[in-house]
Design an enzyme around this catalytic site. Structure first.
Site, short mmCIF file in Angstrom:
data_model
loop_
_atom_site.label_atom_id
_atom_site.label_comp_id
_atom_site.label_asym_id
_atom_site.label_seq_id
_atom_site.Cartn_x
_atom_site.Cartn_y
_atom_site.Cartn_z
N CYS A 192 44.85 -2.08 20.57
CA CYS A 192 44.60 -0.67 20.21
C CYS A 192 44.69 -0.44 18.70
O CYS A 192 43.67 -0.31 18.02
CB CYS A 192 45.57 0.26 20.93
SG CYS A 192 45.41 0.23 22.74
N ARG A 193 45.89 -0.38 18.15
CA ARG A 193 46.06 0.05 16.76
C ARG A 193 45.59 -0.97 15.72
O ARG A 193 44.79 -0.62 14.83
CB ARG A 193 47.52 0.43 16.50
CG ARG A 193 47.97 1.65 17.26
CD ARG A 193 49.48 1.77 17.27
NE ARG A 193 50.11 0.71 18.04
CZ ARG A 193 51.40 0.51 18.15
NH1 ARG A 193 52.24 1.30 17.50
NH2 ARG A 193 51.88 -0.47 18.89
N SER A 194 46.09 -2.20 15.79
CA SER A 194 45.78 -3.13 14.68
C SER A 194 44.32 -3.58 14.63
O SER A 194 43.77 -3.70 13.53
CB SER A 194 46.75 -4.32 14.65
OG SER A 194 46.64 -5.12 15.79
N ASN A 229 47.82 -5.86 20.01
CA ASN A 229 46.59 -6.26 19.29
C ASN A 229 45.32 -5.88 20.07
O ASN A 229 44.31 -6.59 19.99
CB ASN A 229 46.61 -7.77 18.94
CG ASN A 229 45.54 -8.20 17.94
OD1 ASN A 229 45.00 -9.31 18.03
ND2 ASN A 229 45.19 -7.36 16.99
N ASP A 231 51.96 4.46 19.34
CA ASP A 231 51.31 3.60 20.33
C ASP A 231 50.53 4.49 21.31
O ASP A 231 51.12 5.30 22.02
CB ASP A 231 52.40 2.81 21.06
CG ASP A 231 51.84 1.85 22.09
OD1 ASP A 231 50.63 1.94 22.40
OD2 ASP A 231 52.62 1.03 22.59
N CYS A 234 50.31 -4.92 15.29
CA CYS A 234 50.87 -3.97 16.25
C CYS A 234 51.51 -4.76 17.39
O CYS A 234 51.86 -5.94 17.21
CB CYS A 234 49.83 -2.97 16.74
SG CYS A 234 48.45 -3.67 17.68
P1 4NP Z 1 48.74 -1.74 20.58
O1 4NP Z 1 48.94 -0.97 21.97
O2 4NP Z 1 50.09 -2.36 20.24
O3 4NP Z 1 48.35 -0.67 19.64
O4 4NP Z 1 47.66 -2.78 20.82
C1 4NP Z 1 49.45 -1.59 23.12
C2 4NP Z 1 48.64 -2.40 23.87
C3 4NP Z 1 49.12 -3.00 25.02
C4 4NP Z 1 50.42 -2.77 25.41
C5 4NP Z 1 51.25 -1.95 24.64
C6 4NP Z 1 50.76 -1.37 23.49
N1 4NP Z 1 50.91 -3.34 26.61
O5 4NP Z 1 52.07 -3.05 26.98
O6 4NP Z 1 50.18 -4.14 27.24
#
Ligand code: 4NP
Length: 156
Positions: free
Chosen positions: A13-15, A11, A123, A8
């Protein structure tokens, strides 16, 4: 050993949740000896970080334990893993921008190729608890199908 990498943006939340659900299910089906799962982000914002506290809470509510330390995608991952699953179109296009990606196109896919409808795993970072639960349910369905698909090849 079949090596699966979930990718993702951050790294956190989703992955890492996808990795945790995958490990949970392969253990449940007694297939954990066949697989190795990992996750990473295309961005460098959260290297060394634990998963987001909202992701940990949501995973726990759904009976899934999550253990991961944030890391960034590296070109060598494309060689190392057998299947690389991008959470959304942006992640996919960033993976495909890596210099060596042309050689590995056939193992780089969207996570929701395994869901009933193709699309992004949204996201949830700026979302609410409901958005985190939606991500959980999408990943739960997709990964169930992913394991069934790959297991079919193992026991063919
Ligand atoms: P992820 O979510 O890609 O599912 O881990 C996010 C986590 C952090 C951020 C964006 C999306 N960020 O902008 O810090």
């Amino acid at each position: 050993m079949i090596k699966v990498l979930f990718v993702c943006l951050g790294n956190i939340c989703r992955s890492p949740l996808a990795e945790a659900i995958f490990n949970h299910k392969t253990r449940k089906y007694g297939l954990d000896g066949f697989f190795e799962a990992d996750s990473c982000g295309t961005a460098n914002y959260h290297i060394g970080d634990s998963p987001d506290h909202r992701t940990i809470k949501n995973a726990s509510k759904n009976g899934v334990e999550i253990n991961h330390v944030g890391r960034q995608l590296h070109p060598s991952d494309l060689e190392k893993f057998d299947l690389i699953l991008a959470m959304d179109q942006n992640n996919l296009s960033n993976i495909l921008k890596l210099g060596n990606a042309d050689n590995f196109k056939n193992k780089i896919r969207l996570m929701r190729e395994y869901d009933s409808v193709l699309g992004d795993v949204p996201d949830p970072y700026y979302g609410t608890e409901k958005d985190f639960q939606e991500v959980f349910e999408i990943l739960d369905r997709s990964i169930e199908r992913l394991i069934a698909d790959v297991a079919k090849n193992i026991f063919r």
